[in-house]
Enzyme design. Structure first.
Site, PDB file in Angstrom:
ATOM      1  N   CYS A 171       1.205  -1.607   0.026  1.00  0.00           N
ATOM      2  CA  CYS A 171      -0.107  -0.020   0.248  1.00  0.00           C
ATOM      3  C   CYS A 171       0.983   1.313   0.189  1.00  0.00           C
ATOM      4  O   CYS A 171       1.847   1.310   0.817  1.00  0.00           O
ATOM      5  CB  CYS A 171      -0.745  -0.159   1.112  1.00  0.00           C
ATOM      6  SG  CYS A 171      -1.753   1.791   1.490  1.00  0.00           S
ATOM      7  N   CYS A 192       0.552   2.968   3.814  1.00  0.00           N
ATOM      8  CA  CYS A 192       0.342   1.910   5.142  1.00  0.00           C
ATOM      9  C   CYS A 192       1.679   1.182   5.190  1.00  0.00           C
ATOM     10  O   CYS A 192       1.748   0.584   5.975  1.00  0.00           O
ATOM     11  CB  CYS A 192      -0.852   2.114   5.593  1.00  0.00           C
ATOM     12  SG  CYS A 192      -1.434   0.006   4.762  1.00  0.00           S
ATOM     13  N   CYS A 214      -4.882   0.940   0.153  1.00  0.00           N
ATOM     14  CA  CYS A 214      -5.486   0.157   0.675  1.00  0.00           C
ATOM     15  C   CYS A 214      -7.081  -0.341   0.168  1.00  0.00           C
ATOM     16  O   CYS A 214      -7.419   1.331   0.243  1.00  0.00           O
ATOM     17  CB  CYS A 214      -5.404  -0.007   2.579  1.00  0.00           C
ATOM     18  SG  CYS A 214      -4.187  -0.391   3.039  1.00  0.00           S
ATOM     19  N   CYS A 266      -5.997   1.304   6.791  1.00  0.00           N
ATOM     20  CA  CYS A 266      -4.933   1.963   6.264  1.00  0.00           C
ATOM     21  C   CYS A 266      -4.913   2.926   7.341  1.00  0.00           C
ATOM     22  O   CYS A 266      -3.959   3.034   7.729  1.00  0.00           O
ATOM     23  CB  CYS A 266      -5.409   2.714   4.744  1.00  0.00           C
ATOM     24  SG  CYS A 266      -4.656   3.050   4.147  1.00  0.00           S
TER      25      CYS A 266
END
Lengths: 299, 371
Positions: free
Chosen positions: A247, A250, A272, A278
Site C-alpha cells: 500500500c 501505509c 488499501c 489503512c
C-alpha cells in the site's frame, strides 16, 4: 470524519424506518437463516426509500436487528466515505439516531458491500452483507424453481464442472470475486461480490454474518464459528489474489489493494481498499514505503 | 500525494441542491401546483398510481412534480411511501358490472346490452399537434365548451353486464374460478415473496403493477407469434367503481370511496384438449385509472402465461412465468440496472488482476518483452 458520530433521530418515522410488524417478519427470516446456514430464506422484502440493487436487503436486515445501543459502520468497497455508504449511514443516523463509526473494532453492526474488513471481527459483532444476486447457481440455471430443486438435492455438480472448464481452458480457476463457497458442508452459497481474497475470513468467523438480498427477496446467514469452504480441487487448491506492491499510504502487504490511476500517462498507485485499516496503520506509525508502491511509469 | 476520495457527504448535499434547481427550472416561470398536475396530467397520474400500487391522485401528482416528470422515479417514490402505510383491512372485491361507465366498447359484437359507449378516447383523433393549446389563454375558462361536463355520468338503474358473461351463458367461454371460489384467500405479492409456479392471482397482481412499456412489448410480441393467443377485445370498460369494506364491528359492507378502473376482457381461441371442449379462453386486465394500453397488454400477457395450464407449447419468453413476472417490476428493474453506477472498484480490481495474469500466460514471450 469523527470516529463516532451521533445524530438526532427524525421522529417522523418509526425507529429504523420499518414498522414493527415488518421487522418481526424479517427477524423470523433471519432466525430461520441462522438455523439453516447457507439456505436462502424467502422474505417479503419491502420497497425502501433507497433503490433496489443499492443495498435494500442489507438495509432491511440492519433495520430489523439494530437497537439503540448499537454502533453502526457502513462500508462500500471497503471504504466508509464512498457515496452510497455515506447515504446508507445517513439514512440510519436519521431514522434510528444510533451512533455511527468508521472504526471496525468500535462497531457492533457493520453493513458492507463488496468487502470484509481487514481487521478480524470478534464475537458479538454482526456483519451485514448487501447481496445483489443470492443464488450461486443463477448464471448456470436462470430458473428459480429449478435452482431450489438443485439445492434440495445438493445437485452442485454443475458448479464443479464450471470451475473445471476454467482449469481446462486457462490452467486455473478464473473466478476472482463472488467465489462460490460451501457452508457447513451443506449449502452452496454466494458470498456476495466480495473478492475471493476475503473468502477465508468467512470461515469460522466469531462474528455473525447475515446476507440480505432485497430485490430478490432472500435472506441467508453464516452463524459464528461455522465452516465456510471455497470450492476447489485437490490438485487446484483455492488461492487468493496477491500484489507485487505494498500500500502506497501505509505500506501494508497483507491487505486488498485498490489501483488508482494517477495521470494520463497510465501512471498508477496501489492503496488499501479498507480505509479504516489503512488509517489505523498510518496513525500507528506505518508509513509509505520508499518504493511508494508505484509503477515505474508513475509520476 | 494521493488523497483518498473524501467528501462524499458534501458532494451528496451539493448534488441534492443542483437536482432541486433542475427540477424547479427557471424561477421566473410560475411553479406547477400539485393540483394542476393531478387535474391536467391525469394519465401520468393514473400510471404512477397503478405501478406505484397506491390509489391517491394527490400523492401521485406530488411524486410526479418531485421527480420532475420522470414517471418511473415517481412510481418509486410512491412505492417507498406505501411501505410506511399500515394495512388496516381488505376491501370486498369490486364489482365491475356495477361500474359507472364512462367508456365501454366491445370489438366482438356490433351491439351489446348497455350499448357501445365511445366516451373520452384519443382513438379517433388525428394526431395533429394542436397549436391552439400552445396559447394558454385559448384554453382559459371563458373559451371552454361548457356543454361537456366530465363527471356527468348517465344514472343507471341496472348493472351493465359484462360481454364475457353473455358468452358464458352459452358455455362457449371457460368458467372463471378465483381463489375465493376454492376457499383460499387471494395471494398478496406485497406481503409474501413470489414463489413458482405462481397462481393466477399472484400473476395478475404482478402484471397490474408491472411496467407498462415492458407489458406492451410482451403483449405485442405475443401478437407477432411469440406466443399463441389469437385475441379479440371482448370488452374494454372504463369508469368508476365503489370500494367497500366490512368492518368487523358492523358485519355488513359500507362504501369507503370510489376509484377509477380500466378493465379489459380478451377472448382467445382455444382448440380444446382431452379434458376440455373447444371453447374461448380469457385474458384479463385491470388497472387503476384510464389506461387502456396497459390493461390490454396485461390481458394479452395474462393469457400467454396460461399456455402451460392449457396444454399449449408455451416455449416463448412471453409464456415463461419466471421471465415475465421477475422482470416486469420497474422499481426493481430500474434500481438494479442503475446500481451499475455504484463503485465496483474491488470487483473490477479482482478482474483486472485476473485478466493481466491470463494475458501474461496467453501472449507470446516476445510480445511481453516488447512492452
Amino acid at each position: 470524519m469523527t470516529r463516532v458520530s451521533t445524530a438526532a433521530r427524525d421522529g417522523g418515522y418509526t425507529f429504523a424506518y420499518l414498522d414493527e410488524q415488518t421487522k418481526r417478519m424479517v427477524r423470523r427470516a433471519i432466525l430461520k437463516a441462522v438455523a439453516i446456514p447457507g439456505y436462502q430464506v424467502p422474505f417479503a422484502s419491502r420497497e425502501m426509500p433507497l433503490p433496489f440493487g443499492w443495498g435494500t436487503g442489507g438495509i432491511q436486515v440492519t433495520a430489523s436487528i439494530i437497537g439503540r445501543d448499537d454502533t453502526l459502520k457502513v462500508i462500500d468497497q471497503g471504504a466508509d466515505d464512498t457515496v452510497n455508504a455515506v447515504s446508507i449511514r445517513a439514512f440510519f443516523a436519521r431514522t434510528a439516531g444510533v451512533p455511527t463509526t468508521t472504526r471496525t473494532q468500535d462497531a457492533t453492526i457493520i453493513q458492507t458491500r463488496h468487502r470484509i474488513p481487514e481487521t478480524p471481527l470478534r464475537a458479538g459483532q454482526i456483519l451485514v452483507y448487501q447481496v445483489p444476486i443470492p443464488e450461486p447457481l443463477r448464471w448456470l440455471e436462470p430458473r428459480e424453481a429449478e435452482t431450489r430443486r438443485m439445492h434440495a438435492l445438493q445437485e452442485y455438480g454443475v458448479m464443479h464442472v464450471r470451475l473445471y472448464e476454467d482449469i481446462a481452458r486457462y490452467g486455473h480457476i478464473a473466478t476472482s470475486y463472488d467465489y462460490p463457497v460451501r457452508v457447513n458442508g451443506r449449502y452452496l452459497m454466494r458470498p456476495s461480490p466480495i473478492p475471493k481474497f476475503d473468502n477465508p475470513k468467512m470461515d469460522r468467523s466469531p462474528a455473525l454474518q447475515l446476507f440480505g438480498a432485497g430485490r430478490e427477496k432472500r435472506i441467508y446467514a453464516v452463524p459464528p464459528h461455522t465452516g465456510v469452504r471455497s470450492l476447489d480441487f485437490d490438485d487446484h487448491p483455492f488461492e487468493v489474489q496477491k500484489w507485487d506492491q505494498a500500500c502506497a499510504l501505509c505500506g501494508s502487504t497483507a491487505s486488498f489493494l485498490d489501483e488508482i490511476v494517477t495521470d494520463n500517462q497510465g501512471g498508477r498507485m496501489f492503496v488499501c481498499s479498507d480505509t479504516d485499516h489503512c488509517e489505523t496503520r498510518v496513525r500507528a506509525g506505518h508509513v509509505e514505503s520508499a518504493a511508494g508502491g508505484r509503477d515505474p511509469g508513475g509520476p | 500525494m494521493y488523497v483518498a476520495v473524501k467528501g462524499g457527504e458534501r458532494a451528496i448535499e451539493a448534488s441534492h441542491r443542483l437536482l432541486e434547481a433542475e427540477r424547479r427550472g427557471d424561477p421566473a416561470v410560475p411553479e406547477l401546483s400539485t393540483r394542476q398536475v393531478s387535474e391536467q396530467l391525469p394519465r401520468a397520474v393514473d400510471r404512477v398510481m397503478a405501478e406505484g400500487s397506491l390509489y391517491d391522485r394527490e400523492l401521485a401528482a406530488l411524486a410526479i412534480r418531485q421527480a420532475a416528470g420522470d414517471l418511473v422515479e415517481a412510481i418509486f417514490l410512491l412505492r417507498a411511501y406505501r411501505t410506511t402505510l399500515p394495512r388496516l383491512g381488505n376491501s370486498e372485491p369490486v364489482d365491475t358490472a356495477r361500474m359507472l361507465v364512462r367508456r365501454r366498447i366491445s370489438a366482438t359484437f356490433k351491439d351489446v346490452p348497455g350499448g357501445q359507449i365511445l366516451g373520452p378516447t384519443p382513438d379517433y383523433t388525428h394526431r395533429l399537434l394542436d397549436f391552439r393549446l400552445a396559447d394558454v389563454s385559448a384554453t382559459d375558462p371563458a373559451q371552454r365548451d361548457d356543454t361537456v361536463q366530465r363527471d356527468r355520468l348517465p344514472p343507471r338503474e341496472e348493472p351493465m353486464p359484462r360481454v364475457m358473461d353473455l358468452l358464458g351463458r352459452e358455455g362457449l367461454v371457460e368458467e372463471e374460478t378465483t381463489a375465493a371460489d376454492e376457499g383460499q384467500p387471494p395471494a398478496d405479492i406485497t406481503r409474501e415473496p413470489l414463489r413458482f409456479p405462481a397462481g393466477r392471482d399472484a400473476r395478475l397482481q404482478v402484471l397490474a403493477r408491472g411496467d407498462e412499456g415492458f407489458l406492451l412489448a410482451l403483449g405485442y410480441a405475443s401478437q407477432r407469434g411469440f406466443s399463441n393467443t389469437h385475441p379479440f377485445a371482448g370488452e374494454i370498460r372504463y369508469g368508476v367503481v365503489a370500494v367497500s369494506i366490512v368492518p368487523e364491528e358492523l358485519g355488513f359492507a359500507i362504501d369507503i370511496g370510489e376509484i377509477e378502473l380500466t378493465e379489459v376482457q380478451m377472448v382467445n381461441q382455444f382448440a380444446g384438449s382431452d379434458t376440455a371442449p373447444p371453447q374461448f379462453t380469457r385474458g384479463y386486465g385491470l388497472v387503476f385509472g384510464h389506461q387502456e394500453r396497459k390493461a390490454m397488454s396485461m390481458a394479452l400477457v395474462d393469457r400467454s402465461l396460461r399456455g402451460r395450464e392449457l396444454g399449449e407449447a408455451a416455449d416463448s419468453p412471453t409464456e415463461d412465468e419466471e421471465f415475465v413476472l421477475y422482470h416486469s417490476d420497474n422499481v426493481e428493474a430500474s434500481g438494479f440496472v442503475q446500481h451499475l453506477k455504484l463503485p465496483h472498484y474491488v470487483d473490477f480490481q479482482s478482474e483486472l488482476e485476473l485478466l493481466r495474469r491470463l494475458r501474461s500466460e496467453f501472449d507470446p514471450p516476445s510480445a511481453q518483452a516488447a512492452e
